[in-house]
Write a protein that holds these residues in place. Structure first.
Motif, short mmCIF file in Angstrom:
data_model
loop_
_atom_site.label_atom_id
_atom_site.label_comp_id
_atom_site.label_asym_id
_atom_site.label_seq_id
_atom_site.Cartn_x
_atom_site.Cartn_y
_atom_site.Cartn_z
N TYR A 129 0.84 -1.20 0.00
CA TYR A 129 0.00 0.00 0.00
C TYR A 129 0.87 1.26 0.00
CZ TYR A 129 -3.55 3.26 1.93
OH TYR A 129 -4.41 4.31 2.18
N TYR A 130 1.96 1.21 0.76
CA TYR A 130 2.86 2.36 0.87
C TYR A 130 4.01 2.34 -0.14
CZ TYR A 130 0.49 3.53 5.20
OH TYR A 130 -0.46 3.88 6.12
N ARG A 134 3.32 3.26 -6.56
CA ARG A 134 2.35 2.19 -6.83
C ARG A 134 1.14 2.75 -7.57
NH1 ARG A 134 -2.40 0.45 -4.43
NH2 ARG A 134 -2.15 1.90 -2.72
N GLU A 135 0.83 2.14 -8.69
CA GLU A 135 -0.37 2.51 -9.44
C GLU A 135 -1.48 1.49 -9.23
OE1 GLU A 135 0.43 3.57 -13.50
OE2 GLU A 135 2.26 4.63 -12.90
N GLU A 136 -1.10 0.24 -9.09
CA GLU A 136 -2.05 -0.81 -8.75
C GLU A 136 -1.37 -1.77 -7.79
OE1 GLU A 136 -1.73 -4.06 -12.29
OE2 GLU A 136 -2.86 -2.25 -12.74
N THR A 164 -4.96 4.93 -2.84
CA THR A 164 -3.65 5.43 -2.43
C THR A 164 -3.78 6.05 -1.04
OG1 THR A 164 -4.06 7.51 -3.56
CG2 THR A 164 -2.84 5.83 -4.78
N ALA A 172 2.62 7.35 5.18
CA ALA A 172 2.83 7.76 3.79
C ALA A 172 3.69 9.01 3.72
CB ALA A 172 1.49 7.99 3.10
#
Length: 176
Positions: A129-130, A134-136, A164, A172
């Motif tokens: 997630y972090y 990351r796009e997917e 995101t 983040a």
């Protein structure tokens, strides 16, 4: 002839924002240390690094002054290796009434049945997630986690439903 002894200084480990001292036996793994500190979300499943039930997040410098959150199997890591490190457990991702987005998606999508593997999945999902840029969601991030109850469809659905991180997300913010 007597053997000389030297005292090993205590290790200082930041866990979920709180400093903890570790001065136990050198063979103590991070999982046993954390559970001894009352942090019981990470579980011992296989004690061989194969199931991911003991996954935790560790802050790793990314080389440019930012942090990269990395999921590791705490059953394989000596606690003393965490000296000076920052650790986030599944307990540390959610605080008070705040439920972390990863934990929320796992709950909403039915990604937990017995719950034994869930904290490990949540930590592995949080590392992805972090992930910077990351796009997917890359499902390979979960390849070290096993679940015997739910099947993987609801877990996959939870991972793929993640957006995101919010701009106000403290973990983040460390990546920028």
């Amino acid at each position: 002839m007597s053997a000389s002894t030297t005292e090993r200084p205590a290790c200082r480990i930041s866990v979920n924002g709180t400093d903890h001292d570790f001065d136990g036996p050198t063979h103590t793994n991070a999982l046993d240390f954390l559970r001894g500190e009352g942090l019981t979300a990470a579980k011992e499943g296989c004690a061989e690094g194969e199931c991911g039930a003991c996954a935790i997040l560790i802050a790793r410098p990314d080389g440019d002054g930012t942090t990269r959150w990395t999921s590791v199997n705490s059953c394989l890591l000596p606690a003393a290796a965490l000296d000076g490190q920052e650790v986030i457990t599944a307990e540390g991702l959610s605080a008070g009434d705040h439920i972390h987005p990863v934990a929320e998606e796992m709950a909403v999508r039915g990604g937990s049945q017995c719950g034994y593997c869930t904290p490990g999945f949540i930590c592995s999902m949080a590392a992805e997630y972090y992930r910077p840029g990351r796009e997917e969601f890359d499902l390979h991030a979960l390849s070290g986690n096993l679940c015997r109850c739910t099947g993987y469809r609801p877990i996959k659905d939870a991972a793929q439903a993640l957006g995101t991180p919010e701009a106000t997300d403290a973990l983040a913010a460390r990546m920028t």
